[in-house]
Design an enzyme around this catalytic site. Structure first.
Site, PDB file in Angstrom:
ATOM      1  N   ASP A 106      45.275  30.745  51.018  1.00  0.00           N
ATOM      2  CA  ASP A 106      46.231  31.808  51.345  1.00  0.00           C
ATOM      3  C   ASP A 106      46.709  32.704  50.206  1.00  0.00           C
ATOM      4  OD1 ASP A 106      45.921  29.887  53.274  1.00  0.00           O
ATOM      5  OD2 ASP A 106      48.038  29.644  53.693  1.00  0.00           O
ATOM      6  N   GLU A 160      49.384  17.344  50.148  1.00  0.00           N
ATOM      7  CA  GLU A 160      48.556  18.491  50.541  1.00  0.00           C
ATOM      8  C   GLU A 160      47.783  18.983  49.308  1.00  0.00           C
ATOM      9  OE1 GLU A 160      51.034  21.637  51.928  1.00  0.00           O
ATOM     10  OE2 GLU A 160      49.372  22.857  52.666  1.00  0.00           O
TER      11      GLU A 160
HETATM   12  C1  9WN Z   1      48.141  29.060  57.126  1.00  0.00           C
HETATM   13  C2  9WN Z   1      46.716  23.634  57.274  1.00  0.00           C
HETATM   14  C3  9WN Z   1      46.519  24.924  56.499  1.00  0.00           C
HETATM   15  C4  9WN Z   1      45.200  24.947  55.702  1.00  0.00           C
HETATM   16  C5  9WN Z   1      45.123  26.122  54.738  1.00  0.00           C
HETATM   17  C6  9WN Z   1      46.388  26.124  53.875  1.00  0.00           C
HETATM   18  C7  9WN Z   1      47.634  26.193  54.756  1.00  0.00           C
HETATM   19  C8  9WN Z   1      48.586  27.739  56.492  1.00  0.00           C
HETATM   20  C9  9WN Z   1      50.017  27.875  56.016  1.00  0.00           C
HETATM   21  O1  9WN Z   1      47.650  25.083  55.640  1.00  0.00           O
HETATM   22  O2  9WN Z   1      47.644  27.435  55.438  1.00  0.00           O
HETATM   23  O3  9WN Z   1      46.902  28.923  57.740  1.00  0.00           O
HETATM   24  O4  9WN Z   1      50.882  28.024  56.883  1.00  0.00           O
HETATM   25  O5  9WN Z   1      50.304  27.847  54.813  1.00  0.00           O
HETATM   26  O6  9WN Z   1      46.359  27.169  52.958  1.00  0.00           O
HETATM   27  O7  9WN Z   1      43.978  26.030  53.946  1.00  0.00           O
HETATM   28  O8  9WN Z   1      44.122  25.006  56.582  1.00  0.00           O
HETATM   29  O9  9WN Z   1      46.570  22.526  56.420  1.00  0.00           O
END
Ligand code: 9WN
Length: 442
Positions: free
Chosen positions: A178, A415
């Site tokens: 992101d 995470e």
């Molecule tokens: C937006 C779920 C996801 C991962 C992504 C990570 C984060 C989301 C957020 O979490 O993104 O899609 O709300 O921050 O960057 O890689 O799939 O774990």
């Protein structure tokens, strides 16, 4: 930032903790990406989650991937979020409004309107290998393969309409990384309009603000959704109108690798020869695009900003994309492998564990706690490790695996992790971290 002593579990306890984490994140219809921060299904998370699950219960792994595939849009896109019944995440299904605006989106379950990196064929390969002989894996292969073929076809048709091999993304969320510094330049041209509807962020109730993207970044993320809503998520129009359009070298390399994997699975299981050939052709073309993005100056591959018409030279983990899909000449490839293992990256002397972080500690933009701007992401390490094995770099792959198990050995399943101290950051009990640990333990 001296490393604090951290408990380490034995491998049996660690595997039990991982299984317990996945069980805890199972809401009955899906395994959510994380208990509080991400109470829904994310596309690439689910691919990785199903790999770990296959070690515990192959039927459950198959079901998980099937749940994701059941939410595929009628045009072939695999959405980046499949929403569960519960709330607790913003932007939720109402803000996306995908089903209301686009008849290709399923009405149930609700989904977002963008996609994520196409790692799913790799998961299919792993599940088929782990669960060889099971009726459920045979079903997944027979019914899931054509769906994944359509997913790859959608990517080619809509994210590479001119056949360059490089796949475009229309939102940083589509990269899975992101707020990576890769996107700072293209995002600086995204100017949220006055008509951006107000919103309340929910992510910072769970993770500390210092570990999450800024408010300005979020305004831009939400503005891009408004732009897409205006064209009703029509894939062709989104690419024409989005103020963010970048050729993503990492997604392209994943696509090349996954297309090759899908082709081989198709050949093994008697899928139509022309589709298998087409997948190999897509893989070849995208591999060439990744190689063409390689910069001898930085020794890394670059993204391409299609709105500003320029290469992006930010140095991040994504620059090692050619190691995933191959294609570089032998000398450049050896130098790149040495670079990812060397003192700017995995071999940096101050690291807690020898794993390449998202940004090099030697980079002026390195921020060790901040999401995709410095922390180590175990799932990314897993992807490189898996690719290393495929490429025959087995020593490198097993060293990486051992270091990853050292980092994640306390069973917190962060995470992401502070690269210098090994502290878990962001969400705890993150499903995809638990699941790559399970795969490393086998
Ligand atoms: C937006 C779920 C996801 C991962 C992504 C990570 C984060 C989301 C957020 O979490 O993104 O899609 O709300 O921050 O960057 O890689 O799939 O774990």
């Amino acid at each position: 930032t001296a490393a604090a002593p951290r408990p380490r579990l034995g491998s049996v306890q660690l595997a039990a903790c991982a299984a317990w984490t996945l069980g805890g994140n199972d809401n009955g219809s899906m395994i959510t990406a994380a208990p509080r921060l991400y109470p829904h299904m994310w596309s690439w998370d689910t691919a990785f989650i199903s790999i770990g699950l296959a070690h515990l219960n192959v039927d459950r792994a198959v079901r998980e991937l099937e749940t994701l595939l059941a939410a595929q849009w009628r045009n072939g896109m695999l959405p980046h979020i499949v929403f569960s019944e519960g709330g607790g995440y913003f932007p939720g299904p109402e803000r996306w409004g995908a089903a209301e605006l686009n008849s290709d989106a399923p009405d149930a379950p609700r989904t977002s309107g963008i996609c994520q990196p196409p790692v799913h064929a790799i998961a299919l390969r792993r599940i088929v290998d782990i669960g060889a002989g099971a009726a459920s894996t045979a079903r997944l292969l027979a019914e899931g393969w054509p769906k994944l073929y359509r997913w790859h076809e959608w990517l080619v048709r809509h994210r590479d309409p001119h056949g360059t091999g490089m796949l475009g993304i229309v939102h940083g969320w589509e990269s899975g990384m992101d707020n990576s510094p890769r996107w700072d330049d293209p995002y600086s041209a995204v100017v949220p309009g006055q008509d951006l509807p107000p919103y309340v962020r929910l992510d910072r109730r769970v993770a500390s603000a210092a570990e999450r993207p800024s408010d300005l970044e979020y305004d831009r993320y939400l503005w891009l959704i408004e732009e897409m809503r205006k064209v009703r998520y029509d894939a062709a129009q989104v690419v024409r109108t989005s103020s963010f359009l970048v050729g993503d070298v990492f997604v392209t390399a994943v696509f090349a690798l996954a297309s090759e994997v899908l082709a081989t699975l198709g050949k093994e299981s008697g899928q139509p020869a022309w589709q298998v050939r087409q997948l190999r052709g897509w893989a070849h073309r995208s591999r060439r695009a990744v190689v063409a993005a390689y910069s001898p100056q930085t020794g890394l591959a670059r993204d391409y900003d299609r709105r500003a018409n320029r290469w992006l030279t930010t140095r991040t983990i994504a620059g090692f994309a050619p190691l995933l899909c191959g294609g570089l000449d032998a000398e450049d490839e050896a130098a790149m492998l040495a670079r990812i293992l060397g003192p700017d990256w995995a071999g940096h002397p101050d690291l807690f564990a020898a794993i390449p972080p998202s940004v090099s500690p030697n980079d002026p933009g390195f921020r060790p706690r901040e999401y995709w701007r410095g922390p180590v992401w175990p799932v990314i390490a897993w992807l490189f490790g898996w690719a290393f094995e495929q490429r025959g770099w087995t020593d490198e792959a097993s060293r990486l695996r051992a270091e990853c198990l050292r980092l994640t050995g306390d069973g917190a399943f962060g995470e992401y992790y502070h690269p210098l101290t090994g502290e878990p950051l962001g969400s705890r009990h993150q499903s995809w971290t638990a699941t790559v640990v399970l795969d490393w333990l086998h």
